[in-house]
Each structure stands twice: as structure tokens, then as C-alpha cells.
Design an enzyme around this catalytic site. Structure first.
Site, PDB file in Angstrom:
ATOM      1  N   CYS A 184     -31.698  19.369  35.568  1.00 30.52           N
ATOM      2  CA  CYS A 184     -32.054  20.441  34.835  1.00 30.52           C
ATOM      3  C   CYS A 184     -32.099  21.668  35.949  1.00 30.52           C
ATOM      4  O   CYS A 184     -32.194  21.433  36.941  1.00 30.52           O
ATOM      5  CB  CYS A 184     -33.775  20.183  34.319  1.00 30.52           C
ATOM      6  SG  CYS A 184     -33.616  19.206  32.785  1.00 30.52           S
ATOM      7  N   HIS A 231     -36.755  24.931  32.811  1.00 31.47           N
ATOM      8  CA  HIS A 231     -38.158  24.872  32.546  1.00 31.47           C
ATOM      9  C   HIS A 231     -39.149  24.672  34.053  1.00 31.47           C
ATOM     10  O   HIS A 231     -38.437  24.968  34.855  1.00 31.47           O
ATOM     11  CB  HIS A 231     -38.650  23.470  32.051  1.00 31.47           C
ATOM     12  CG  HIS A 231     -37.975  22.240  32.880  1.00 31.47           C
ATOM     13  ND1 HIS A 231     -38.675  21.749  33.986  1.00 31.47           N
ATOM     14  CD2 HIS A 231     -37.169  21.263  32.572  1.00 31.47           C
ATOM     15  CE1 HIS A 231     -38.077  20.786  34.369  1.00 31.47           C
ATOM     16  NE2 HIS A 231     -36.953  20.587  33.651  1.00 31.47           N
TER      17      HIS A 231
END
Length: 286
Positions: free
Chosen positions: A196, A183
Site C-alpha cells: 500500500c 491510507h
């Protein structure tokens, strides 16, 4: 970041003409080879940020500098010194480590790689490199898991369940139960996430549209998996940033096709099996 659901856990060559299409041997598919502009022979300098007029750069030049330093626009202005190539005229793929082609993937429609040691990612379509850029992955106390994953659900914006102040844009999850995905988020130029894969906004948007979502049979069963994602390698948190080695060797971080072949080999049967399942589903759906 975690999502609470009932779901299961889930080459070095120049093309001077326009984008070129070629037919893959023994297949009815066609692949597009992007046009690439090769820079002149170049070296890297480590410069005081005050000596680099970031705001005067063309977008393509800025993309290269941000890619080389694994940073975003905000963080690069906060740092003291940055790596700068002596020639910024080439395509960004000449400054980042992935090979232009992986022949073992010439029948695989789409795949995404994340390299932990070089903090970069790349997309391939039918074995041809189509996009490459910087990432910042998991810090030492929150390592990003490695191995083969498949993209599953996505959201243009979602809130982390680790911290509700973290708004994650262009999020695409790859490990639902673990809450791992890629992201948009700030890139300070080193592994800094809670596992992440952080991206610049333009790269996050690209991957958001590039990858396929899963297809669920029901809340507890996956019918069709998404796009394969391979995360590989280790980051030495006690050593200097790996890309600083480019100062003495511009090819220091290059990842060869042979190296990627060794990484792909344990997963290639699974990747092709899942692609056949998706192709059959798509055909039946249409």
C-alpha cells in the site's frame, strides 16, 4: 490489505496575489491556480537530529522537513540525521519533485500520482498541481504495483486482512482484489509497506475527501470508476535514499512535465473515456 467482497478486481513561477481562476481554452471549465510562495535560493544540509529543534518549528516548516525526509512526526524524532533546507519559507511544492502544471491534463478534473522512486504523491485538477506530499510505498518483498488504477471503495477505518492488528485509517482502495490502497500509517522514511501507499494523517484525510468512489451496477459489475491513480517508476533498494542526492543538487529529484507526459500517454484515452462516463452519470443523476 485485502477486503473480502464479491466485487470484481478491479511552474516554476510565483503567484503573489490571491488564488487565481482562469478559463481553460476550448472548454467551459475553470481551474484555480494556488498561490505559491517561492523560497530564496536554498541548499540542503544533512544535520544531526539533536541540532534541529523539531518542536519549535512552525507547522509549515515542519511539513517541509517531513516531506523532504519522507517521514512522519513520530519517526523523524527517532532517526539520527535528517535533510534540512537552508530556507523553509516557501510553499512545500518547491521542495518536492512534481511540476506545477501538466498541460496534457487540462481537461481532466482530478488525478493522483504516486512516484515510487521519489516516494512522493501529487494531485492535479485540470492539469494544475494542487497538493503534494511524502509517501512510503511497498518494501522490496511486497512491491507496490505500477500503472493506471482507479479509486474504488473507502473507509475511515478498516482492519487489514494481512494482519488484524493493523488498523488502517482514511483508507481508499485502488485495487480491490489485490488489497492495495492509500491510507494513514507510520512513515519511517523508506519503502516499508505491504504494497500500500502510506501517508501522513493530514494527507490521507485530504486524499480520502479528494478522490471519488466507484459506482457499482451490482456486486460483480462496475458502472462508474473512481478517480484515476497513476503509480510509476522503480525504487532502487540497494542504493542510498534517492533524496539524499539533494545535498549536492537541490533539483536532483525534479520530475519534468515531459517525463510525466510520457508516463501519461499510454493511459490518457482511458482516463478521458472514464471521465466522460462519470460526467454522464452525474448529469443524469442530477
Amino acid at each position: 490489505m485485502k477486503r473480502i467482497t464479491g466485487f470484481i478486481l478491479l511552474s516554476t513561477f510565483i503567484l503573489t496575489s490571491c488564488n487565481k481562476e482562469e478559463t481553460i481554452p476550448n472548454a467551459t471549465l475553470k481551474r484555480t491556480i494556488p498561490e505559491r510562495k517561492k523560497p530564496k535560493s536554498f541548499t540542503y544540509s544533512y544535520l544531526d537530529i539533536k541540532k534541529v529543534n523539531i518542536d519549535s518549528l512552525k507547522q509549515e516548516e515542519l511539513d517541509i522537513i517531513l516531506g523532504v525526509n519522507r517521514m512522519d512526526e513520530t519517526n523523524i524524532k527517532k532517526t539520527d540525521s535528517i535533510l534540512v533546507p537552508t530556507d523553509l519559507s516557501g510553499d512545500i511544492t518547491y521542495y518536492l519533485p512534481f511540476p506545477f502544471e501538466i498541460k496534457a491534463l487540462d481537461s481532466v478534473k482530478k488525478i493522483i500520482f504516486f512516484s515510487y522512486p521519489s516516494e512522493t504523491f501529487a494531485t492535479y485538477e485540470y492539469g494544475i498541481l494542487t497538493h503534494e506530499g511524502p509517501t512510503n510505498m511497498g518494501k522490496e518483498i511486497a512491491l507496490t504495483p505500477t500503472g493506471l488504477f482507479f479509486t474504488n471503495w473507502k473507509a475511515k477505518e478498516t482492519i487489514s486482512t494481512v494482519n488484524d492488528e493493523w488498523h488502517l485509517k482514511w483508507n481508499f482502495n485502488i485495487a480491490n482484489g489485490l488489497g492495495v490502497g492509500f491510507h494513514q500509517y507510520e512513515l519511517p522514511g523508506y519503502p516499508a509497506s505491504h504494497s500500500c501507499m502510506r501517508l501522513r494523517e493530514k494527507d490521507a484525510k485530504m486524499l480520502y475527501n479528494f478522490a471519488e468512489q466507484w459506482v457499482l451496477e451490482n456486486e460483480d459489475s462496475v458502472k462508474v470508476k473512481g478517480t484515476p491513480v497513476i503509480i510509476f517508476g522503480k525504487y532502487d533498494f540497494k542504493a542510498p535514499k534517492p533524496w539524499l542526492a539533494l545535498k549536492t543538487d537541490p533539483n536532483a529529484l525534479k520530475t519534468t512535465e515531459d517525463e510525466l507526459n510520457r508516463i501519461i500517454k499510454p493511459h490518457i484515452k482511458t482516463i478521458k473515456k472514464e471521465e466522460k462516463i462519470r460526467d454522464a452519470y452525474t448529469t443524469n443523476k442530477n
